[in-house]
Design a protein around this motif. Structure first.
Motif, short mmCIF file in Angstrom:
data_model
loop_
_atom_site.label_atom_id
_atom_site.label_comp_id
_atom_site.label_asym_id
_atom_site.label_seq_id
_atom_site.Cartn_x
_atom_site.Cartn_y
_atom_site.Cartn_z
N ASN A 80 0.89 -1.27 0.04
CA ASN A 80 0.02 0.03 0.11
C ASN A 80 0.90 1.10 0.02
O ASN A 80 0.43 2.31 0.45
CB ASN A 80 -0.95 -0.04 1.19
CG ASN A 80 -2.17 -1.05 1.07
OD1 ASN A 80 -2.79 -1.33 -0.07
ND2 ASN A 80 -2.21 -1.80 2.27
N CYS A 82 2.92 4.08 -2.43
CA CYS A 82 2.87 4.62 -3.84
C CYS A 82 4.34 4.87 -4.33
O CYS A 82 4.97 5.50 -3.82
CB CYS A 82 2.29 6.16 -3.71
SG CYS A 82 2.20 6.72 -5.57
N LYS A 90 -5.22 7.12 -4.83
CA LYS A 90 -6.23 7.25 -3.62
C LYS A 90 -7.05 6.11 -3.40
O LYS A 90 -7.53 6.05 -2.06
CB LYS A 90 -6.83 8.57 -3.67
CG LYS A 90 -6.11 9.88 -3.93
CD LYS A 90 -6.87 11.10 -4.06
CE LYS A 90 -5.99 12.25 -4.26
NZ LYS A 90 -6.70 13.50 -4.63
N SER A 91 -7.44 5.46 -4.40
CA SER A 91 -8.44 4.41 -4.34
C SER A 91 -7.67 3.01 -4.62
O SER A 91 -7.00 2.70 -5.01
CB SER A 91 -9.63 4.41 -5.27
OG SER A 91 -9.14 4.41 -6.59
N LYS A 92 -8.80 2.03 -3.69
CA LYS A 92 -8.10 0.68 -3.97
C LYS A 92 -8.11 0.31 -5.40
O LYS A 92 -7.09 -0.33 -6.00
CB LYS A 92 -9.04 -0.21 -3.08
CG LYS A 92 -8.67 -1.76 -3.15
CD LYS A 92 -9.60 -2.55 -2.45
CE LYS A 92 -9.35 -4.09 -2.48
NZ LYS A 92 -10.31 -4.69 -1.70
N GLU A 93 -9.08 0.66 -6.15
CA GLU A 93 -9.19 0.41 -7.77
C GLU A 93 -7.86 1.10 -8.37
O GLU A 93 -7.30 0.33 -9.15
CB GLU A 93 -10.22 0.97 -8.20
CG GLU A 93 -10.64 0.64 -9.69
CD GLU A 93 -11.99 0.99 -9.88
OE1 GLU A 93 -12.16 1.82 -10.69
OE2 GLU A 93 -13.12 -0.02 -9.63
N GLU A 94 -7.28 1.95 -8.12
CA GLU A 94 -6.31 2.77 -8.62
C GLU A 94 -4.85 1.87 -8.25
O GLU A 94 -4.19 1.61 -9.09
CB GLU A 94 -6.01 4.17 -8.26
CG GLU A 94 -6.81 5.03 -8.83
CD GLU A 94 -6.68 6.63 -8.13
OE1 GLU A 94 -6.30 7.46 -9.12
OE2 GLU A 94 -6.39 6.91 -7.20
N LYS A 96 -4.94 -1.18 -7.46
CA LYS A 96 -5.00 -2.66 -8.05
C LYS A 96 -4.81 -2.55 -9.53
O LYS A 96 -4.18 -3.50 -10.23
CB LYS A 96 -6.54 -3.03 -7.89
CG LYS A 96 -6.58 -3.61 -6.65
CD LYS A 96 -5.98 -4.98 -6.19
CE LYS A 96 -6.43 -5.62 -5.00
NZ LYS A 96 -5.82 -7.00 -5.07
N LEU A 148 -13.36 -5.83 -8.83
CA LEU A 148 -12.91 -4.45 -9.34
C LEU A 148 -13.06 -4.23 -10.68
O LEU A 148 -12.99 -5.12 -11.57
CB LEU A 148 -11.40 -4.11 -8.62
CG LEU A 148 -11.56 -4.16 -7.17
CD1 LEU A 148 -9.97 -3.81 -6.56
CD2 LEU A 148 -12.50 -3.18 -6.33
#
Length: 517
Positions: A80, A82, A90-94, A96, A148
């Motif tokens: 987690n 960057c 900022k998001s879990k989707e980004e 992933k 996702l």
């Protein structure tokens, strides 16, 4: 998700503008694994054009850098964190999506490393990296089932990578295939091609479209066809090529493939034009690639053959036989054949039937029959193999079998051992076309037991293709079951193997984590 600079760079690469592509990619090579991958890919593809040792070494270095960068970014994202060069995620989707991208980049860099290592005779290193590549793709395939939303272009890249892996596993030499198969993995060429076709220019304009198309062309034009008539594969190749020589008019790889496609359909003049264009498109290199110059010379030679109904080739064959150097045309035939087919049949069946009527073909055969019997037993075998190939090329199959049978009978006296297994295979294929299935399988079994001869790997690949075709066409029959038995010995192992599952609905048995760079 895929930056516009990457799409532009890939267009430059396939148009032979490698320097321009690298200028676009270089600013982010050290901070973005995907930029690093395509920077390495530029050298990778250039090395296949130039055959330069320097280009190959450069590609290897860049691919190793890509592998290291992707591995380090995967660790950061899985923690987690960057990674450098990425905007704040900022998001879990980004997270992933970027994680998936890094995994695909890692898998791609590993199989490209493997390809270069295998072609440079570091086959064990290459096979181990192939295994590691699959593990990466397997993990990525599991990830995308988490519900996702994933970028469509990333999914296409994933499917291409996994498809390429299945395809590559189906064509590597048998003695190295067991390294990746002994834990239960089963190569599946058709499954690989299914996913590669989804990414090709038939269905996509994504960044993997040209690479996927090139793999399809390699399969259709350069790999052995086994028992099948090549008409369907040639038609598919021609459609793909027509589109891609327009899309990449300044490139050379698609023009070379177009030349092969024309030549295999006896359109030699068009093949010649394509090779001339391919060389013209290499004007930014220090010198034309040696392999292109060879291919151009071959086109000129074949163009003369077409106009003179193969008189030059027959005259050459007579002189070579008289000089007791009959092995030379066999090697020539090998270099001009369909990437692993019999050392003579593909080239000679084209060479001795260009635009000729049956009467003219018979005259050609009459001329070759006048060749004096060679003084040595190896020369006799080479002559018979060439003669059989010509007869087979003009549909005089039973007469060709007489030639192949004589070579088989000479086995104990031959020092050049490859004539025997290649003629066994030719006999198997001939019996298949005569619908003598039991005899066909018998010759395949005999062929498969022979080892330790020149050009063994191409024939073993051809055997595997043939076995796959027999199993597919004879599924559920004694013919198909016997073919499976032959294939199990061709693969050099006898344990039960699981059928390859479809991607991405299921995944394959976990592979070892062994890694060799």
């Amino acid at each position: 998700m895929i930056d516009i600079e990457i799409s532009q760079a890939i267009t430059h690469i396939w148009n032979n503008k490698f320097d321009q592509a690298e200028l676009l990619l270089m600013p982010k090579v050290s901070t973005n694994p995907r930029y690093c991958l395509h920077y390495a890919e530029s050298a990778f593809l250039r090395s296949f054009i130039t055959a330069s040792l320097d280009d190959t070494e450069l590609a290897l270095r860049r691919l190793k850098d890509t592998k290291d960068l992707a591995e380090s970014y995967i660790k950061l994202l899985e923690s987690n964190k960057c990674p450098p060069g990425y905007k704040d995620l900022k998001s879990k989707e980004e997270f992933k999506n970027h994680l998936l991208d890094c995994k695909v980049v890692l898998g791609d860099s590993l199989y490209m490393l493997a390809v270069l290592q295998i072609t440079r005779d570091s086959k064990f290193k290459g096979c181990f990296n192939m295994r590691k590549s699959w593990k990466v793709f397997e993990e990525a395939l599991k990830q995308v089932k988490d519900g996702l939303k994933y970028d469509d272009q990333l999914l296409e890249c994933l499917h291409f990578g996994a498809g390429f892996f299945f395809f590559a596993m189906s064509i590597i030499p048998q003695k190295f295939l067991k390294i990746v198969e002994f834990v239960g993995f089963k190569a599946d060429r058709e499954l690989g091609l299914q996913y590669i076709r989804e990414c090709s220019s038939f269905n996509s304009t994504g960044i993997r479209s040209p690479f996927a198309t090139m793999v399809l062309l390699f399969n259709n034009l350069l790999l052995p066809r086994g028992l099948y008539n090549p008409a369907k594969q040639l038609r598919e190749a021609e459609i793909l090529l027509e589109e891609n020589v327009q899309r990449y008019p300044e490139g050379s790889l698609f023009h070379v493939m177009m030349s092969h496609c024309h030549r295999k359909q006896c359109r030699i003049d068009k093949g010649l034009e394509c090779m001339e264009q391919a060389i013209a498109n290499c004007s930014n290199f220090q010198r034309p690639p040696a392999i292109y110059s060879y291919e151009l010379a071959n086109c000129y030679y074949l163009a003369k053959l077409e106009k003179k109904y193969a008189e030059m080739a027959l005259d050459t064959l007579v002189k070579i036989a008289a000089s007791r150097n009959v092995l030379t045309p066999v090697k020539l035939a090998s270099s001009n054949g369909s990437g692993g087919q019999s050392q003579s049949s593909s080239f000679l069946s084209r060479t001795f039937s260009f635009g000729s009527s049956k009467k003219q073909q018979q005259q050609q055969q009459s001329t070759i029959d006048e060749v004096a019997t060679p003084e040595t037993i190896n020369d006799r075998a080479a002559y018979l193999m060439l003669r059989g190939a010509i007869l087979k090329g003009i549909d005089r199959v039973e007469e060709s079998m007489v030639c192949f049978e004589e070579v088989i009978g000479l086995q104990a006296h031959l020092t050049e051992k490859f004539y025997y297994p290649y003629c066994l295979y030719e006999m198997s294929e001939s019996h298949f076309h005569l619908k003598n299935h039991e005899l066909s399988l018998d010759y395949l079994k005999r062929c498969n037991t022979v080892t330790g001869y020149d050009w063994e790997d191409p024939l073993k690949v051809r055997l595997r293709v043939t076995m796959d075709q027999i199993k597919k066409d004879g599924a559920g029959s004694d013919w198909g079951e016997e073919a499976e038995e032959v294939e199990s010995t061709t693969d050099h192992h006898h344990h039960h193997q699981q059928q390859s599952p479809a991607i991405p609905n299921s995944t394959i048995t976990q592979l070892d984590t062994l890694s060799i760079n």
